[in-house]
Design a protein around this motif. Structure first.
Motif, PDB file in Angstrom:
ATOM      1  N   PRO A  44       0.823  -1.218   0.000  1.00  0.00           N
ATOM      2  CA  PRO A  44       0.000   0.000   0.000  1.00  0.00           C
ATOM      3  C   PRO A  44       0.854   1.264   0.000  1.00  0.00           C
ATOM      4  N   ARG A  45       0.374   2.224  -0.781  1.00  0.00           N
ATOM      5  CA  ARG A  45       1.046   3.525  -0.853  1.00  0.00           C
ATOM      6  C   ARG A  45       0.098   4.660  -0.493  1.00  0.00           C
ATOM      7  N   GLN A  46      -1.138   4.312  -0.182  1.00  0.00           N
ATOM      8  CA  GLN A  46      -2.140   5.311   0.180  1.00  0.00           C
ATOM      9  C   GLN A  46      -3.152   4.669   1.121  1.00  0.00           C
ATOM     10  N   LYS A  47      -4.035   5.486   1.729  1.00  0.00           N
ATOM     11  CA  LYS A  47      -5.004   4.976   2.702  1.00  0.00           C
ATOM     12  C   LYS A  47      -6.050   4.068   2.066  1.00  0.00           C
ATOM     13  N   MET A  48      -6.500   4.418   0.864  1.00  0.00           N
ATOM     14  CA  MET A  48      -7.517   3.636   0.167  1.00  0.00           C
ATOM     15  C   MET A  48      -6.831   2.682  -0.817  1.00  0.00           C
ATOM     16  N   VAL A  49      -7.227   1.421  -0.788  1.00  0.00           N
ATOM     17  CA  VAL A  49      -6.692   0.451  -1.739  1.00  0.00           C
ATOM     18  C   VAL A  49      -7.424   0.646  -3.066  1.00  0.00           C
ATOM     19  N   PRO A  50      -6.709   0.871  -4.170  1.00  0.00           N
ATOM     20  CA  PRO A  50      -7.364   1.059  -5.465  1.00  0.00           C
ATOM     21  C   PRO A  50      -8.201  -0.165  -5.856  1.00  0.00           C
ATOM     22  N   LYS A  51      -9.314   0.084  -6.565  1.00  0.00           N
ATOM     23  CA  LYS A  51     -10.241  -0.982  -6.937  1.00  0.00           C
ATOM     24  C   LYS A  51      -9.580  -2.086  -7.761  1.00  0.00           C
ATOM     25  N   GLN A  52      -8.591  -1.747  -8.569  1.00  0.00           N
ATOM     26  CA  GLN A  52      -7.956  -2.783  -9.369  1.00  0.00           C
ATOM     27  C   GLN A  52      -7.176  -3.781  -8.514  1.00  0.00           C
ATOM     28  N   HIS A  53      -6.847  -3.418  -7.268  1.00  0.00           N
ATOM     29  CA  HIS A  53      -6.127  -4.319  -6.377  1.00  0.00           C
ATOM     30  C   HIS A  53      -7.048  -5.044  -5.403  1.00  0.00           C
ATOM     31  N   SER A  54      -8.253  -4.542  -5.230  1.00  0.00           N
ATOM     32  CA  SER A  54      -9.207  -5.152  -4.301  1.00  0.00           C
ATOM     33  C   SER A  54     -10.623  -4.956  -4.844  1.00  0.00           C
ATOM     34  N   PRO A  55     -11.031  -5.817  -5.799  1.00  0.00           N
ATOM     35  CA  PRO A  55     -12.359  -5.648  -6.406  1.00  0.00           C
ATOM     36  C   PRO A  55     -13.490  -5.795  -5.399  1.00  0.00           C
ATOM     37  N   ILE A  56     -14.592  -5.100  -5.674  1.00  0.00           N
ATOM     38  CA  ILE A  56     -15.766  -5.162  -4.812  1.00  0.00           C
ATOM     39  C   ILE A  56     -17.010  -5.282  -5.691  1.00  0.00           C
ATOM     40  N   TRP A  57     -17.927  -6.140  -5.275  1.00  0.00           N
ATOM     41  CA  TRP A  57     -19.210  -6.303  -5.947  1.00  0.00           C
ATOM     42  C   TRP A  57     -20.291  -6.043  -4.905  1.00  0.00           C
ATOM     43  N   THR A  58     -21.414  -5.458  -5.294  1.00  0.00           N
ATOM     44  CA  THR A  58     -22.481  -5.177  -4.340  1.00  0.00           C
ATOM     45  C   THR A  58     -23.828  -5.593  -4.903  1.00  0.00           C
ATOM     46  N   MET A  59     -24.774  -5.727  -3.999  1.00  0.00           N
ATOM     47  CA  MET A  59     -26.172  -5.887  -4.391  1.00  0.00           C
ATOM     48  C   MET A  59     -27.039  -5.374  -3.267  1.00  0.00           C
ATOM     49  N   LYS A  60     -28.129  -4.732  -3.653  1.00  0.00           N
ATOM     50  CA  LYS A  60     -29.115  -4.287  -2.671  1.00  0.00           C
ATOM     51  C   LYS A  60     -29.991  -5.474  -2.316  1.00  0.00           C
ATOM     52  N   VAL A  61     -30.386  -5.546  -1.063  1.00  0.00           N
ATOM     53  CA  VAL A  61     -31.359  -6.546  -0.616  1.00  0.00           C
ATOM     54  C   VAL A  61     -32.487  -5.791   0.078  1.00  0.00           C
TER      55      VAL A  61
END
Length: 102
Positions: A44-61
């Motif tokens: 890590p070089r910053q506080k937020m991990v870039p999306k290309q290094h830590s993908p995220i998927w979501t869905m509303k329920v």
């Protein structure tokens, strides 16, 4: 890669049930997040991990999630009323939006 995680070896490592607060509208939606951690050699070089290094998927329920379990390429969600429902793995590759269906 913007593909949906489906194969058992490509399943996300973390499943999180919670609530998302949309800052533009002020709405709050019960959601499920599927996250893949960064690779072991990621530095890590910053506080937020870039999306290309830590993908995220979501869905509303429709209701707030209390328990989550992965089963193949599906998830089992437990709710406060005691019900359990099965869903496909989250497939929306971003944070929820007003256009995102429940």
């Amino acid at each position: 890669d913007w593909s949906v995680p489906t194969a058992a070896d490509a399943r996300p490592k973390f499943l999180i049930g919670g609530q998302y607060h949309h800052q533009g509208s002020g709405e709050k939606w019960p959601c499920l997040w599927a996250l893949e951690p960064p690779p072991d050699d990621y530095e890590p070089r910053q506080k937020m991990v870039p999306k290309q290094h830590s993908p995220i998927w979501t869905m509303k329920v429709g209701v707030r999630v209390l328990a989550v379990k992965a089963y193949g390429d599906h998830v089992l969600l437990g709710f406060a009323d005691g019900s359990v429902r099965q869903y496909a793995m989250p497939s929306f590759r971003s944070m929820p939006s007003l256009k995102h269906q429940i």
